[in-house]
Design an enzyme around this catalytic site. Structure first.
Site, PDB file in Angstrom:
ATOM      1  N   ASP A  54     -36.484  45.551 -37.554  1.00  0.00           N
ATOM      2  CA  ASP A  54     -35.733  44.808 -36.545  1.00  0.00           C
ATOM      3  C   ASP A  54     -35.693  45.499 -35.195  1.00  0.00           C
ATOM      4  O   ASP A  54     -34.692  46.119 -34.817  1.00  0.00           O
ATOM      5  CB  ASP A  54     -34.305  44.555 -37.056  1.00  0.00           C
TER       6      ASP A  54
ATOM      7  N   GLU B 183     -34.846  48.748 -48.937  1.00  0.00           N
ATOM      8  CA  GLU B 183     -34.548  50.202 -48.761  1.00  0.00           C
ATOM      9  C   GLU B 183     -33.828  50.780 -49.975  1.00  0.00           C
ATOM     10  O   GLU B 183     -34.068  51.958 -50.262  1.00  0.00           O
ATOM     11  CB  GLU B 183     -33.720  50.399 -47.486  1.00  0.00           C
TER      12      GLU B 183
ATOM     13  N   ASP C 189     -38.497  42.171 -48.001  1.00  0.00           N
ATOM     14  CA  ASP C 189     -37.535  42.654 -47.002  1.00  0.00           C
ATOM     15  C   ASP C 189     -36.381  43.350 -47.734  1.00  0.00           C
ATOM     16  O   ASP C 189     -36.279  43.270 -48.963  1.00  0.00           O
ATOM     17  CB  ASP C 189     -37.010  41.429 -46.227  1.00  0.00           C
TER      18      ASP C 189
HETATM   19  O1  MIG Z   1     -30.350  41.238 -42.721  1.00  0.00           O
HETATM   20  O2  MIG Z   1     -34.288  37.687 -43.636  1.00  0.00           O
HETATM   21  O3  MIG Z   1     -36.029  42.714 -40.951  1.00  0.00           O
HETATM   22  O4  MIG Z   1     -37.306  40.325 -40.317  1.00  0.00           O
HETATM   23  O5  MIG Z   1     -35.795  37.973 -40.449  1.00  0.00           O
HETATM   24  C1  MIG Z   1     -31.437  40.658 -42.073  1.00  0.00           C
HETATM   25  C2  MIG Z   1     -33.669  37.803 -42.406  1.00  0.00           C
HETATM   26  C3  MIG Z   1     -32.482  40.316 -43.070  1.00  0.00           C
HETATM   27  C4  MIG Z   1     -34.206  41.510 -41.890  1.00  0.00           C
HETATM   28  C5  MIG Z   1     -35.658  41.505 -41.546  1.00  0.00           C
HETATM   29  C6  MIG Z   1     -35.947  40.341 -40.646  1.00  0.00           C
HETATM   30  C7  MIG Z   1     -35.563  39.054 -41.314  1.00  0.00           C
HETATM   31  C8  MIG Z   1     -34.092  39.087 -41.694  1.00  0.00           C
HETATM   32  N1  MIG Z   1     -33.818  40.255 -42.521  1.00  0.00           N
END
Ligand code: MIG
Length: 754
Positions: free
Chosen positions: A480, A409, A406
């Protein structure tokens, strides 16, 4: 800008064009793929998407006629003019793609006086002037041209008339149709014309811009802030061929482990051993088949990657092995940001080896993410990738089965990373500006390779950020979304375009990530989501829980019905993954992929195909229990009632809350599995072959579903002949694996439509 073409030289399959002010190259890779290269930035191609040489021997010719120099392959020709204007034709002489020569004129202008007034009222007015980028290409558009691809962009299927930006972005607001960028940058698009079709893969990782006829209806443009003009012109005769060529260049999704195609339960906020045990118990109690539970950032000790919180999880290893007894595998989130903390091994090791990206002054660059101050591994460097990959041992030893990347980016809480932060591309020092869009790609690559080395199994890696070619390493989700009907609706074109961009293993958070879902939305979302290759219910901390049993008996049984449908169709999904690996065609497909000459499907946003045999037309609007379904040419059968439909027209179809309209193409063979609570609950289940009325043939694939031995031939392939749903011949095309204990034939008989 280029001036007159002075002369040219040919070396192998590369033609060097000497213009007055610039040298440019055309490289013939295959009959249908020509690379166009102008070395503005570096002498060499610096592809992060393409691995290995892609040149095949092509017999091409180069001739000068009155107008231009003409390069011809057996499938394409390219007319080369002064000023590096190129015109591509197909072998029938249709003009596919011409560089635009005229003056650029924005469609939208406004009087100065009005602009001022509007601004006074607080409107943001874009005086739509033409924008030039240091690297750019402008090409003509014809009236009927439709444009597809470009990754995970929001909005409708056909991207004509819209503009986009490639800059991997984590934007917390609800995703809107008008967003220009999202998490992924996949600079590939397909232009379907009245006559002809082509694709362009614009291999540039810098911030890039795509204007698909918004500026002016008669041309489109793509360009970037920096880098080379480096694009691949792909001219085929059908959309599947273009996609096969694109994935020939950038790679294809390797077969996943079979369990990865099962159901996944997730929530940000599952934060203790008891919670996970409780969820597993409820899944069993309510008879919801499930193959994985995801561990979001809550499992870590203060959000430090490669740690597991010992106060909330006394014994992670035992927890994971207990879950596995129930068939449930653990998938853990791993973010790129490493917490700045003395004596934290990941931090200390990375610092002493200089593995994190640096400021132009040479200090380690610090920003903030979940753990607070954090530093970012320089994943473009091979030694950083293997360091990271080695450390994954922490997870494999605990019994973790997959990794979810996650925030890659990369996202950051202290403002964006400046463009000049120092990054590496293999052995070349460069900047964030160039590596931003491939950060997630390189992290996924590190994870895939590390996991493969450690386990020998097919790695299950999910990534949020992608570039072209990420399909070789990871599955992806659309990030999200929110529990909104508009987002359920958007999931269809978004996933279809990801598929047309070479990313087949994808899904959306079922039920919606942010905001609160409703029973009806949940019921409709599972009916769409059960066809996504990545089949996961996930939601945000602070939003309402959305496990299937929280919405009452009716929704629970609808939910179960569609999870069970998915499990029964797993052999079909697995076959489709095999097709992906061989051809690059996705699992979820827009109708236009197979029916490109049918104008009714070019803007079809609320139906999709699963392979070639199934067509889903889910309800994506509140309160709707009957909808119009368009069936393309041929004969189709209602999956539920077996009623027969003639294609080529719209039908009103009943869709009460428990029904997702689903149709089977005549002549289909659907391979199915008996009911299971998880993949492998029955160690070697029988195969069920459903023969639908009509004539057709089908290839079914079987292997151990886990490792890479299939690449050495350890698989079976069966050719099944369907003669009007009545009799079947089964022949083995390849034998390298055990046989099914039993194959059960089910003959479906057609019913007249009521
Ligand atoms: O700033 O890890 O897209 O699926 O649950 C949020 C917490 C960070 C973004 C991800 C989401 C995940 C969440 N993350």
């Amino acid at each position: 800008m280029f001036g007159k073409l002075l002369n040219h030289t040919t070396d192998g399959q590369t033609v060097t064009l000497h213009y007055e002010k610039q040298t440019a190259y055309l490289h013939v890779l295959t009959d249908t793929i020509i690379n166009v290269f102008v070395p503005f930035h570096t002498k060499e191609h610096l592809s992060k998407a393409i691995e290995g040489g892609k040149e095949q021997p092509v017999s091409f010719t180069l001739q000068q006629d009155q107008e231009s120099l003409v390069l011809s392959t057996p499938a394409l020709s390219c007319r080369i003019h002064d000023d590096f204007k190129l015109d591509f034709h197909d072998k029938d002489g249709n003009l596919l793609c011409a560089d635009y020569r005229g003056r650029r004129i924005p469609r939208f202008t406004l009087q100065e006086s009005l602009v001022e007034l509007s601004r006074k009222e607080g409107h943001e007015v874009n005086l739509s002037d033409t924008v030039d980028h240091p690297v750019q290409c402008v090409k003509t558009l014809d009236e009927g041209d439709c444009i597809y691809g470009l990754g995970d962009k929001t909005g409708v299927l056909n991207k004509r008339y819209y503009e986009y930006e490639n800059w991997n972005s984590d934007i917390p607001d609800p995703h809107e149709d008008c967003f220009k960028s999202l998490y992924k940058s996949i600079p590939f698009f397909i232009i379907l014309k009245e006559k002809g079709i082509y694709g362009i893969f614009y291999d540039n990782t810098f911030r890039s811009y795509f204007n698909f006829g918004k500026e002016n209806n008669s041309y489109y443009s793509f360009g970037s802030t920096d880098g080379n003009l480096d694009y691949y012109f792909i001219g085929g005769s059908s959309m599947p061929e273009i996609l096969t060529d694109y994935t020939y260049l950038t790679g294809r999704m390797p077969l996943p482990q079979k369990w990865a195609l099962g159901y996944h339960q997730s929530r940000w906020g599952y934060d203790s051993e008891e919670t996970f045990r409780g969820i597993a118990k409820k899944l069993q109690e309510h008879r919801i088949p499930c193959d994985a539970i995801h561990f979001d950032i809550d499992y870590m000790e203060r959000y430090k990657v490669f740690t597991w919180d010992k106060t909330r999880f006394a014994d992670a290893k035992t927890l994971l092995s207990d879950l596995k007894k129930q068939g449930i595998k653990a998938v853990t989130i791993i973010d790129p940001g490493v917490k700045v903390e003395k004596d934290y091994p990941m931090y200390e090791e990375g610092i002493s080896n200089g593995y994190f990206v640096k400021t132009p002054q040479g200090d380690t660059y610090v920003n903030a993410v979940w753990p607070g101050d954090a530093v970012f591994p320089d994943f473009g460097r091979p030694e950083v990738r293997s360091w990271w990959g080695e450390h994954l041992r922490f997870y494999t030893e605990l019994g973790v089965s997959g990794v979810w990347n996650d925030m890659n980016e990369p996202a950051s809480f202290n403002g964006p990373l400046p463009d000049d932060v120092v990054f590496t591309d293999e052995d070349r020092t460069t900047t964030h500006a160039e590596m931003h869009n491939v950060y997630g790609h390189n992290m996924a690559k590190a994870t895939y390779e590390g996991w493969k080395n450690l386990t020998g199994k097919r790695p299950f890696v999910i990534t949020r950020a992608c570039y072209s070619g990420s399909q070789k390493y990871a599955t992806a989700w659309t990030g999200d979304n929110q529990s909104l009907w508009t987002h359920l609706r958007m999931a269809i074109p978004q996933q279809c375009n990801l598929g047309l961009s070479g990313m087949p293993f994808i899904g959306t958070d079922i039920g919606g990530f942010g905001a609160d879902t409703t029973p009806e939305l949940m019921a409709r979302w599972i009916q769409t989501g059960c066809f996504s290759p990545l089949f996961r219910n996930h939601c945000a901390i602070g939003s309402m829980n959305q496990e299937p049993w929280l919405f009452g008996e009716e929704v629970l049984s609808i939910y179960r019905k569609y999870v069970e449908l998915r499990y029964s169709l797993l052999p079909y999904f697995y076959d489709l993954c095999r097709v992906c690996e061989q051809t690059g065609l996705p699992v979820i497909r827009p109708l236009v992929l197979h029916y490109e000459n049918d104008r009714n499907v070019r803007n079809m946003n609320d139906e999709f195909l699963i392979g070639e045999s199934l067509l889903a037309a889910p309800v994506v609007d509140q309160g709707v229990t009957r909808r119009l379904v368009y069936l393309p040419e041929g004969v189709w059968y209602d999956y539920w009632t077996h009623e027969e439909y003639q294609g080529g027209q719209y039908y009103p179809v009943d869709a009460p809350l428990d029904v997702c309209p689903l149709f089977v193409k005549a002549g289909s063979v659907l391979p199915k599995a008996p009911a299971q609570m998880y993949v492998g609950q029955i160690p070697d289940p029988e195969l069920i072959l459903e023969l639908w009325p009509g004539t057709g043939s089908y290839v079914h694939y079987r292997d151990n579903g886990e490792d890479f031995s299939y690449r050495d031939g350890a698989y079976n392939e069966y050719l099944i002949e369907n003669r009007d749903g009545q009799e079947a011949g089964i022949r083995k095309l390849h034998e390298g694996y055990t046989d099914y204990p039993d194959i059960k034939m089910v003959y479906i008989s057609r019913k007249k439509r009521a």
